[in-house]
Design an enzyme around this catalytic site. Structure first.
Site, PDB file in Angstrom:
ATOM      1  N   ALA A   1      24.585 -32.942  27.269  1.00 24.17           N
ATOM      2  CA  ALA A   1      24.054 -32.556  28.575  1.00 24.17           C
ATOM      3  C   ALA A   1      24.964 -31.529  29.230  1.00 24.17           C
ATOM      4  O   ALA A   1      26.177 -31.692  29.298  1.00 24.17           O
ATOM      5  CB  ALA A   1      23.920 -33.782  29.475  1.00 24.17           C
TER       6      ALA A   1
ATOM      7  N   CYS B   1      22.449 -42.999  23.650  1.00 21.63           N
ATOM      8  CA  CYS B   1      23.154 -42.742  24.900  1.00 21.63           C
ATOM      9  C   CYS B   1      23.745 -44.036  25.462  1.00 21.63           C
ATOM     10  O   CYS B   1      23.019 -45.016  25.672  1.00 21.63           O
ATOM     11  CB  CYS B   1      22.213 -42.113  25.923  1.00 21.63           C
ATOM     12  SG  CYS B   1      23.031 -41.727  27.487  1.00 21.63           S
TER      13      CYS B   1
ATOM     14  N   LYS C   1      18.475 -40.881  16.458  1.00 22.92           N
ATOM     15  CA  LYS C   1      19.924 -41.003  16.609  1.00 22.92           C
ATOM     16  C   LYS C   1      20.238 -42.289  17.343  1.00 22.92           C
ATOM     17  O   LYS C   1      19.634 -42.592  18.375  1.00 22.92           O
ATOM     18  CB  LYS C   1      20.511 -39.813  17.372  1.00 22.92           C
ATOM     19  CG  LYS C   1      22.042 -39.862  17.409  1.00 22.92           C
ATOM     20  CD  LYS C   1      22.652 -38.675  18.137  1.00 22.92           C
ATOM     21  CE  LYS C   1      24.174 -38.768  18.076  1.00 22.92           C
ATOM     22  NZ  LYS C   1      24.843 -37.816  18.988  1.00 22.92           N
TER      23      LYS C   1
END
Length: 385
Positions: free
Chosen positions: A31, A119, A159
């Site tokens: 990000a 994440c 992922k």
């Protein structure tokens, strides 16, 4: 610099459906980092697959202006434009993929779509998203199924991390489910969510996943140098690597990776003058995308990474961290004496680090692994994660 693994055999290209990635190197979405300018810069140093910043599916479906801008392909990316999506609702994920593939809202049809289940950020996991989501294996299955179905011939990858923590491991189930639902590959970061980016990545689970599934497994975690990537491949049998923090302030790492996977021992040790030219090129690309002031402001976050280990006065460092124009940047860099690359920083961690901490989860999240309901309120309206 001569690698200790210079005799390593070349790694074959990575095949993702009809997409060939050669060398088998992927830029991890970050990000605020992997915008078109940074992807272009990395691509100038070496081949591979360069993934855009994480895009949230809810924001894309609702055509959020910022998200639509973030998802635009950069010039030269038409044949290998890669998008990572974050989503927690199968219907929304499926619709977002349809928009990318059928409507080509990115300006081009993506060559590859990745799904983020890795994440570890608390604002994501506390609502059941990111690395918390694979614990709900039926929901995970439904999201992957929706994406693969909507993508048609565009390869979809996944992922993820080892799990939520040592007691709640998810990566083997995630690998088997992803394979069964038609994912082209899976990337495993060698940490659990509660580890965040602390300590040392554990590559052993990557090797175990390679033994468990038939689809390609990509390794991620603590790839600071090209020889780390060679060692990961040798130790785990992974089919390729995904590089994140290791390339911060070092986009030439992709050239080293290309050389390493071609069996060459060549490594890049740029002088300060060479690094300064790369810094100015990076800022110029950002300025072309965002305007000079905004581009140079965005570039500030990269300054400390580029300068790591170099002898640069504190006044100059402060000035570079406040730069607002390309001429100003060039003048400041020209005032720094040339010097060899500081080899002492090779292999040292870059980017964010954080101590481990318990993962924030929704109440009752761990109670039923087969609950198919999307977590309430987990959708994010702004891309970038």
């Amino acid at each position: 610099m001569t690698s200790t693994l210079e005799r390593a055999t070349a790694l074959p290209p990575l095949q993702l459906g009809g997409l060939t990635v050669d060398p088998a190197v992927v830029l991890a979405p970050m990000a605020g980092i992997t915008n078109p300018a940074f992807r272009t810069l990395c691509r100038e140093f070496g081949a591979g697959l360069y993934v855009c910043e994480m895009i949230t599916t809810r924001a894309l479906v609702e055509r959020n202006a910022k998200t639509l801008q973030m998802v635009q392909a950069a010039p030269g990316e038409a044949d290998a434009f890669s998008v990572q999506l974050y989503g927690v609702d199968p219907a929304t994920v499926g619709r977002a993929v349809e928009m990318l593939v059928d409507e080509q809202v990115a300006g081009t049809r993506p060559a590859h779509i990745d799904l983020n289940f890795g994440c570890p950020v608390p604002k994501v996991t506390r609502k059941g998203g990111g690395s918390a989501l694979p614990w709900r294996r039926v929901l995970f299955r439904d999201i992957v199924r929706a994406a693969v179905g909507a993508a048609r011939d565009v390869p979809v990858t996944v992922k993820t991390r080892i799990g939520i923590d040592a007691e709640h491991v998810t990566y083997l189930d995630a690998g088997r489910i992803a394979q069964d639902e038609g994912a082209a590959a899976i990337t495993l970061h060698g940490r659990t969510a509660d580890q965040l980016y602390s300590g040392t990545a554990d590559w052993a689970p990557i090797a175990r996943l390679v033994e468990t599934v038939d689809i390609p497994v990509l390794g991620n975690g603590d790839l600071w140098e090209a020889d780390d990537a060679l060692r990961m491949v040798a130790e785990t049998g992974c089919a390729g690597v995904v590089v994140g923090r290791g390339c911060l302030g070092r986009p030439w790492l992709f050239g080293d990776l290309a050389a390493a996977f071609a069996g060459s021992a060549r490594r890049t040790l740029p002088s300060f003058r060479e690094v300064a030219a790369i810094m100015h090129r990076h800022a110029t690309l950002l300025a072309a995308d965002q305007g000079e002031v905004h581009g140079c402001t965005d570039f500030r976050k990269h300054v400390a990474w580029y300068l790591k280990g170099f002898s640069v006065g504190s006044d100059v460092r402060r000035a570079l961290a406040m730069v607002s124009g390309l001429d100003e940047l060039a003048e400041l860099l020209d005032g720094v004496p040339d010097q060899p690359y500081p080899e002492a920083v090779l292999g040292a961690p870059r980017g964010r680090t954080s101590p481990p901490r318990p993962v924030a989860l929704p109440e009752g999240w761990l109670a039923d692994r087969d609950d198919p309901r999307p977590p309430a309120g987990a959708e994010m309206l702004v891309g970038g994660g």
